[in-house]
Design a protein around this motif. Structure first.
Motif, PDB file in Angstrom:
ATOM      1  N   GLY A  29     -30.971 -25.675 -27.150  1.00 51.69           N
ATOM      2  CA  GLY A  29     -32.108 -25.276 -27.928  1.00 51.69           C
ATOM      3  C   GLY A  29     -32.328 -23.715 -27.845  1.00 51.69           C
ATOM      4  O   GLY A  29     -33.617 -22.888 -27.998  1.00 51.69           O
ATOM      5  N   SER A  30     -31.312 -22.984 -27.394  1.00 55.49           N
ATOM      6  CA  SER A  30     -31.376 -22.538 -27.123  1.00 55.49           C
ATOM      7  C   SER A  30     -31.261 -20.860 -28.767  1.00 55.49           C
ATOM      8  O   SER A  30     -29.422 -21.380 -29.068  1.00 55.49           O
ATOM      9  N   VAL A  31     -31.351 -19.919 -29.185  1.00 54.31           N
ATOM     10  CA  VAL A  31     -31.084 -19.183 -30.344  1.00 54.31           C
ATOM     11  C   VAL A  31     -29.719 -18.290 -29.731  1.00 54.31           C
ATOM     12  O   VAL A  31     -28.669 -18.387 -30.757  1.00 54.31           O
ATOM     13  N   ARG A  32     -29.510 -17.611 -29.232  1.00 55.59           N
ATOM     14  CA  ARG A  32     -29.364 -16.836 -28.272  1.00 55.59           C
ATOM     15  C   ARG A  32     -27.688 -17.927 -28.130  1.00 55.59           C
ATOM     16  O   ARG A  32     -26.708 -16.892 -28.223  1.00 55.59           O
ATOM     17  N   TYR A  33     -27.379 -18.872 -27.491  1.00 57.67           N
ATOM     18  CA  TYR A  33     -26.263 -19.583 -27.807  1.00 57.67           C
ATOM     19  C   TYR A  33     -25.741 -19.724 -28.475  1.00 57.67           C
ATOM     20  O   TYR A  33     -24.624 -19.509 -28.831  1.00 57.67           O
ATOM     21  N   TRP A  34     -26.384 -20.477 -29.581  1.00 55.55           N
ATOM     22  CA  TRP A  34     -26.076 -20.218 -31.171  1.00 55.55           C
ATOM     23  C   TRP A  34     -25.663 -19.181 -31.746  1.00 55.55           C
ATOM     24  O   TRP A  34     -24.419 -19.924 -32.143  1.00 55.55           O
ATOM     25  N   LEU A  35     -25.836 -18.358 -31.596  1.00 57.33           N
ATOM     26  CA  LEU A  35     -25.717 -16.940 -32.204  1.00 57.33           C
ATOM     27  C   LEU A  35     -24.516 -16.520 -31.541  1.00 57.33           C
ATOM     28  O   LEU A  35     -23.374 -16.022 -32.218  1.00 57.33           O
ATOM     29  N   THR A  36     -24.210 -17.020 -30.160  1.00 52.48           N
ATOM     30  CA  THR A  36     -22.875 -16.650 -29.366  1.00 52.48           C
ATOM     31  C   THR A  36     -22.440 -17.631 -30.288  1.00 52.48           C
ATOM     32  O   THR A  36     -20.392 -16.895 -30.083  1.00 52.48           O
ATOM     33  N   MET A  37     -22.312 -18.956 -29.943  1.00 51.58           N
ATOM     34  CA  MET A  37     -21.112 -19.575 -30.472  1.00 51.58           C
ATOM     35  C   MET A  37     -20.935 -19.397 -31.778  1.00 51.58           C
ATOM     36  O   MET A  37     -19.342 -19.663 -32.467  1.00 51.58           O
ATOM     37  N   VAL A  38     -21.751 -18.872 -32.845  1.00 53.61           N
ATOM     38  CA  VAL A  38     -21.029 -18.151 -34.370  1.00 53.61           C
ATOM     39  C   VAL A  38     -20.401 -17.446 -33.753  1.00 53.61           C
ATOM     40  O   VAL A  38     -19.355 -16.957 -34.402  1.00 53.61           O
ATOM     41  N   ILE A  39     -20.564 -16.200 -33.505  1.00 46.51           N
ATOM     42  CA  ILE A  39     -20.208 -15.005 -32.855  1.00 46.51           C
ATOM     43  C   ILE A  39     -17.804 -15.617 -32.402  1.00 46.51           C
ATOM     44  O   ILE A  39     -16.824 -15.269 -32.932  1.00 46.51           O
ATOM     45  N   VAL A  40     -18.208 -16.692 -31.136  1.00 47.13           N
ATOM     46  CA  VAL A  40     -16.899 -16.825 -31.251  1.00 47.13           C
ATOM     47  C   VAL A  40     -15.979 -17.249 -31.820  1.00 47.13           C
ATOM     48  O   VAL A  40     -14.665 -17.151 -31.874  1.00 47.13           O
ATOM     49  N   PHE A  41     -16.856 -18.479 -32.629  1.00 47.96           N
ATOM     50  CA  PHE A  41     -15.858 -19.331 -33.473  1.00 47.96           C
ATOM     51  C   PHE A  41     -15.510 -18.239 -34.620  1.00 47.96           C
ATOM     52  O   PHE A  41     -14.934 -18.422 -35.761  1.00 47.96           O
ATOM     53  N   PHE A  42     -15.775 -16.785 -34.978  1.00 47.95           N
ATOM     54  CA  PHE A  42     -15.651 -16.133 -35.865  1.00 47.95           C
ATOM     55  C   PHE A  42     -14.505 -15.522 -35.736  1.00 47.95           C
ATOM     56  O   PHE A  42     -13.345 -15.704 -36.380  1.00 47.95           O
ATOM     57  N   PHE A  43     -14.657 -14.943 -34.795  1.00 49.04           N
ATOM     58  CA  PHE A  43     -13.227 -14.655 -33.703  1.00 49.04           C
ATOM     59  C   PHE A  43     -12.098 -15.812 -33.577  1.00 49.04           C
ATOM     60  O   PHE A  43     -11.042 -15.010 -33.649  1.00 49.04           O
ATOM     61  N   GLN A  44     -12.562 -16.412 -33.327  1.00 51.49           N
ATOM     62  CA  GLN A  44     -11.425 -17.528 -32.607  1.00 51.49           C
ATOM     63  C   GLN A  44     -11.207 -17.975 -34.043  1.00 51.49           C
ATOM     64  O   GLN A  44      -9.720 -18.346 -34.121  1.00 51.49           O
ATOM     65  N   ILE A  45     -11.535 -18.370 -35.391  1.00 56.42           N
ATOM     66  CA  ILE A  45     -10.516 -17.924 -37.099  1.00 56.42           C
ATOM     67  C   ILE A  45     -10.484 -17.167 -37.236  1.00 56.42           C
ATOM     68  O   ILE A  45      -8.614 -17.406 -37.612  1.00 56.42           O
ATOM     69  N   TRP A  46     -10.091 -15.928 -36.386  1.00 56.30           N
ATOM     70  CA  TRP A  46      -9.198 -14.567 -37.124  1.00 56.30           C
ATOM     71  C   TRP A  46      -8.230 -15.072 -36.239  1.00 56.30           C
ATOM     72  O   TRP A  46      -6.550 -14.943 -36.652  1.00 56.30           O
ATOM     73  N   VAL A  47      -8.359 -14.878 -35.129  1.00 62.86           N
ATOM     74  CA  VAL A  47      -6.997 -14.781 -34.162  1.00 62.86           C
ATOM     75  C   VAL A  47      -6.537 -15.620 -33.596  1.00 62.86           C
ATOM     76  O   VAL A  47      -5.157 -16.203 -33.494  1.00 62.86           O
ATOM     77  N   ASP A  48      -7.720 -17.180 -34.198  1.00 59.67           N
ATOM     78  CA  ASP A  48      -6.342 -18.107 -33.920  1.00 59.67           C
ATOM     79  C   ASP A  48      -5.497 -18.850 -35.210  1.00 59.67           C
ATOM     80  O   ASP A  48      -4.707 -19.701 -35.049  1.00 59.67           O
ATOM     81  N   GLY A  49      -6.170 -18.277 -35.776  1.00 58.71           N
ATOM     82  CA  GLY A  49      -5.687 -18.843 -37.672  1.00 58.71           C
ATOM     83  C   GLY A  49      -4.065 -17.938 -37.519  1.00 58.71           C
ATOM     84  O   GLY A  49      -3.516 -18.161 -37.881  1.00 58.71           O
ATOM     85  N   TRP A  50      -4.271 -17.020 -37.118  1.00 55.16           N
ATOM     86  CA  TRP A  50      -3.049 -15.565 -36.424  1.00 55.16           C
ATOM     87  C   TRP A  50      -2.115 -16.170 -36.460  1.00 55.16           C
ATOM     88  O   TRP A  50      -0.825 -15.854 -36.416  1.00 55.16           O
ATOM     89  N   LEU A  51      -1.875 -16.527 -34.451  1.00 55.24           N
ATOM     90  CA  LEU A  51      -1.838 -16.718 -34.176  1.00 55.24           C
ATOM     91  C   LEU A  51      -0.541 -18.838 -34.064  1.00 55.24           C
ATOM     92  O   LEU A  51       0.276 -18.780 -33.959  1.00 55.24           O
TER      93      LEU A  51
END
Length: 103
Positions: A29-51
């Motif tokens: 229920g925390s906005v901070r948690y969901w913003l954290t997940m957006v940041i994590v998935f943003f970088f995961q897409i770039w790094v994991d996509g490359w790997l």
């Protein structure tokens, strides 16, 4: 069903169940948690996509252990579930084991 897919689904269910049934930190229920997940998935897409790009993979998966769904680009969908479970569990533990005023 492939092993990595099954284990990912178990991990997701276990973390959600643990949060809702025992830890009850309120992260979902925390906005901070969901913003954290957006940041994590943003970088995961770039790094994991490359790997994991199929044209020149650095990390190879046994295709028999995956569902075969790759999105976006060539990222196995299971990687997002694993990332969700790992980061969410870490945040829940951080809150539960931290100072009482943060709980």
């Amino acid at each position: 069903m492939p092993e990595y897919t099954i284990l990912t689904l178990i991990g997701i269910a276990a973390v959600i169940g643990w949060e809702l049934g025992w830890a009850r930190t309120g992260v979902f229920g925390s906005v901070r948690y969901w913003l954290t997940m957006v940041i994590v998935f943003f970088f995961q897409i770039w790094v994991d996509g490359w790997l994991t790009k199929l044209s020149a993979p650095i990390v190879n998966y046994n295709s028999a252990q995956l569902s075969g769904i790759r999105f976006p680009w060539d990222i196995p969908i299971e990687d997002f579930g694993f990332g969700f479970a790992m980061v969410t569990l870490t945040i829940i533990c951080w809150i539960r084991l931290g100072p009482k005023e943060h709980r």
